[in-house]
Scaffold this motif. Structure first.
Motif, mmCIF file in Angstrom:
data_model
loop_
_atom_site.group_PDB
_atom_site.id
_atom_site.type_symbol
_atom_site.label_atom_id
_atom_site.label_comp_id
_atom_site.label_asym_id
_atom_site.label_seq_id
_atom_site.Cartn_x
_atom_site.Cartn_y
_atom_site.Cartn_z
ATOM 1 N N THR A 354 -2.738 1.698 -13.409
ATOM 2 C CA THR A 354 -2.676 0.690 -12.337
ATOM 3 C C THR A 354 -2.989 -0.726 -12.793
ATOM 4 O O THR A 354 -2.727 -1.681 -12.065
ATOM 5 N N SER A 364 -9.859 4.620 -1.493
ATOM 6 C CA SER A 364 -8.759 3.697 -1.194
ATOM 7 C C SER A 364 -7.881 3.471 -2.411
ATOM 8 O O SER A 364 -6.647 3.367 -2.299
ATOM 9 N N ALA A 365 -8.498 3.390 -3.591
ATOM 10 C CA ALA A 365 -7.719 3.167 -4.811
ATOM 11 C C ALA A 365 -6.782 4.342 -5.077
ATOM 12 O O ALA A 365 -5.610 4.154 -5.434
ATOM 13 N N ARG A 367 -5.675 6.592 -2.832
ATOM 14 C CA ARG A 367 -4.647 6.624 -1.785
ATOM 15 C C ARG A 367 -3.555 5.603 -2.047
ATOM 16 O O ARG A 367 -2.366 5.873 -1.840
ATOM 17 N N ASP A 368 -3.944 4.418 -2.500
ATOM 18 C CA ASP A 368 -2.964 3.366 -2.751
ATOM 19 C C ASP A 368 -1.990 3.771 -3.851
ATOM 20 O O ASP A 368 -0.775 3.613 -3.705
ATOM 21 N N LEU A 369 -2.502 4.320 -4.956
ATOM 22 C CA LEU A 369 -1.619 4.746 -6.041
ATOM 23 C C LEU A 369 -0.709 5.879 -5.585
ATOM 24 O O LEU A 369 0.501 5.870 -5.871
ATOM 25 N N GLU A 371 0.376 6.556 -2.594
ATOM 26 C CA GLU A 371 1.397 6.056 -1.668
ATOM 27 C C GLU A 371 2.458 5.245 -2.393
ATOM 28 O O GLU A 371 3.663 5.404 -2.146
ATOM 29 N N ARG A 372 2.035 4.368 -3.300
ATOM 30 C CA ARG A 372 2.997 3.489 -3.985
ATOM 31 C C ARG A 372 3.937 4.264 -4.887
ATOM 32 O O ARG A 372 5.120 3.937 -4.992
ATOM 33 N N GLY A 391 -1.294 10.004 2.577
ATOM 34 C CA GLY A 391 -2.667 9.631 2.899
ATOM 35 C C GLY A 391 -3.615 10.804 3.064
ATOM 36 O O GLY A 391 -4.825 10.600 3.153
#
Length: 477
Positions: A354, A364-365, A367-369, A371-372, A391
């Motif tokens: 990342t 959150s980190a 989940r963000d990876l 999802e992206r 999520g």
């Protein structure tokens, strides 16, 4: 399955009760539960309740009110209760009056106590303890019972950016919060007090051992070696042949299907695991239902080509170790995949993927990876975080650090690959696999049930996988 709820979810669930119940009833309900736990702790630690000494560290707001009301209930049982008000002008008025009316005292120093109750900051608190509170906490030698969350520890992320309480017991109300699984060493034992909340779906969940036992693939009367799942393992190199042995050995131990190995360590693999079918290259590998790629694999040009080819397939893939380093330069290989992809980085590998480390908000980190990139991500740690692209989030606390040893990740990858090949979804495989991996490490560390653990390496961890599976399955009876 155990759920964990954010502070916002808890506040929203409390709102209907606060509107329908007489003023103060919900707080007193929580405080009574807190007092009950403190009394039980006194009895367990000192052999009695009456005449014992409890000091309550009281902050502002409702958390301090919970502590003060609990002190009033403890006074009814003959406990000597003192309250140290960290901000006297903003102490909860009704709770303070209840404590004083019951015979509790307000003091200016913590003094000697059998138990200290941390009622400084609640679930809405952010940041470290303020200097005056930190100075008081630093002097405490008695066991600490925290109210809802250890003060100074973030209720949602489990991060402690500075001075914070380390509790022996944390008493939480209505539902467990993320901190209770993300920061277990800070929380100690968690006791849940039911206050009558109606809860939504949790923000995250954890598989309990019995859940894992129920989900673990066991052959049925109609199964054969192919129907149970064939996993292909691409691991090891001339430099790291042991990674192949650990990954393959774990895959063999995890399920009853079939394991195919592709790589340079074929002779070593067969000598240790004669049931494994080996092939010199990907073209000769044969049929598999899932791949594991990366442990000890190297990051050379031919390694990169193999990772690309595996990710171009329509099969589930576990991407670990060196394959993650390769993927960091080629993220487009996974962002368009339709087949399940499970990435298993530790913090350093996550930073390579990342460009930054996970930071204090690891959930959150991850989940963000996820999802992206449209993948499932398993971020390793004492509390392992697992997130799907939609999520859905699971967290698995290892219960200790026995698995913190070289080669442990290779073992985990083999377990995960076998579970994916059996047909599990990536997040379920990750949640079940990490739980059995941690249990196997603990079983290996404690040997034949001794009280004291010993340091272990990855080999005994791998050998303990069947015993760990038997244990979780025994809990389903």
């Amino acid at each position: 399955m155990r759920g964990y709820y954010t502070p916002e979810q808890i506040r929203n669930a409390e709102a209907p009760l606060l509107n329908s119940l007489p003023n103060g009833v919900l707080m007193r309900r929580a405080a009574y539960g807190l007092a009950t736990v403190v009394a039980a702790e006194l009895a367990a630690r000192t052999g009695g309740v009456a005449g014992r000494r409890v000091t309550i560290l009281v902050g502002t707001g409702d958390n301090g009110g919970d502590g003060l009301w609990a002190g009033a209930y403890l006074r009814r049982r003959g406990v000597s209760v003192s309250a140290l008000l960290l901000d006297p002008a903003r102490a909860h008025a009704e709770g303070l009056e209840a404590l004083r009316s019951s015979g509790g005292r307000v003091v200016t120093q913590c003094g000697q106590a059998d138990i200290v109750v941390d009622a400084i900051v609640g679930i809405s608190g952010k940041g470290p303890l303020r200097p005056d509170a930190a100075a008081v906490v630093q002097q405490i030698t008695a066991p600490i019972v925290a109210v809802d969350v250890p003060s100074g520890v973030d209720a949602e992320t489990g991060a402690a950016p500075g001075p914070a309480v380390t509790a022996d017991v944390t008493v939480t109300f209505g539902a467990r919060k993320p901190v209770h699984v993300l920061a277990v060493p800070r929380c100690g034992r968690v006791e849940l007090v039911d206050i009558g909340l109606t809860l939504p779906a949790p923000a995250m969940a954890s598989f309990q051992p019995a859940d894992v036992g129920r989900a673990w693939p066991i052959p049925t009367a109609s199964d054969d070696k192919y129907s149970q799942g064939v996993v292909g393992v691409l691991a090891g190199s001339a430099t790291y042949p042991g990674a192949a042995l650990l990954c393959v050995g774990a895959a063999v131990a995890a399920t009853s299907g079939m394991v195919r190995y592709v790589g340079s360590a074929g002779a070593e693999v067969v000598s240790h695991c004669p049931e494994v079918v080996v092939a010199p290259d990907l073209d000769a590998a044969g049929r598999v239902q899932a791949w594991v790629v990366g442990p000890g694999f190297g990051t050379y040009e031919d390694s990169e080509d193999i990772v690309r080819r595996v990710l171009e397939s329509d099969l589930p893939v576990v991407v670990d170790a060196d394959a993650l380093t390769i993927l960091a330069r080629n993220d487009h290989w996974v962002t368009g995949r339709s087949a399940p992809t499970l990435l298993t980085p530790h913090a350093g590998e996550f930073a390579r993927l990342t460009g930054s480390d996970p930071g204090p908000d690891r959930v959150s980190a991850v989940r963000d990876l996820a999802e992206r990139w449209g993948v499932t991500v398993l971020l390793k740690g004492r509390a392992t975080i697992i997130a799907d692209a939609d999520g859905t989030t699971f967290v698995s606390d290892a219960g200790g650090s026995a698995a913190s040893t070289a080669g442990s990740g290779d073992v985990l990858s083999g377990i995960l690959g076998a579970l994916l090949a059996s047909g599990m979804t990536p997040s379920t495989a990750a949640a079940c696999g990490t739980k059995v991996h941690a249990l196997a490490a603990a079983r290996a560390a404690h040997g034949s049930g001794g009280e004291f653990a010993a340091p272990i390496s990855a080999s005994p961890l791998c050998a303990s996988i069947p015993d760990a599976i038997r244990t979780v399955r025994s809990l389903t009876v």
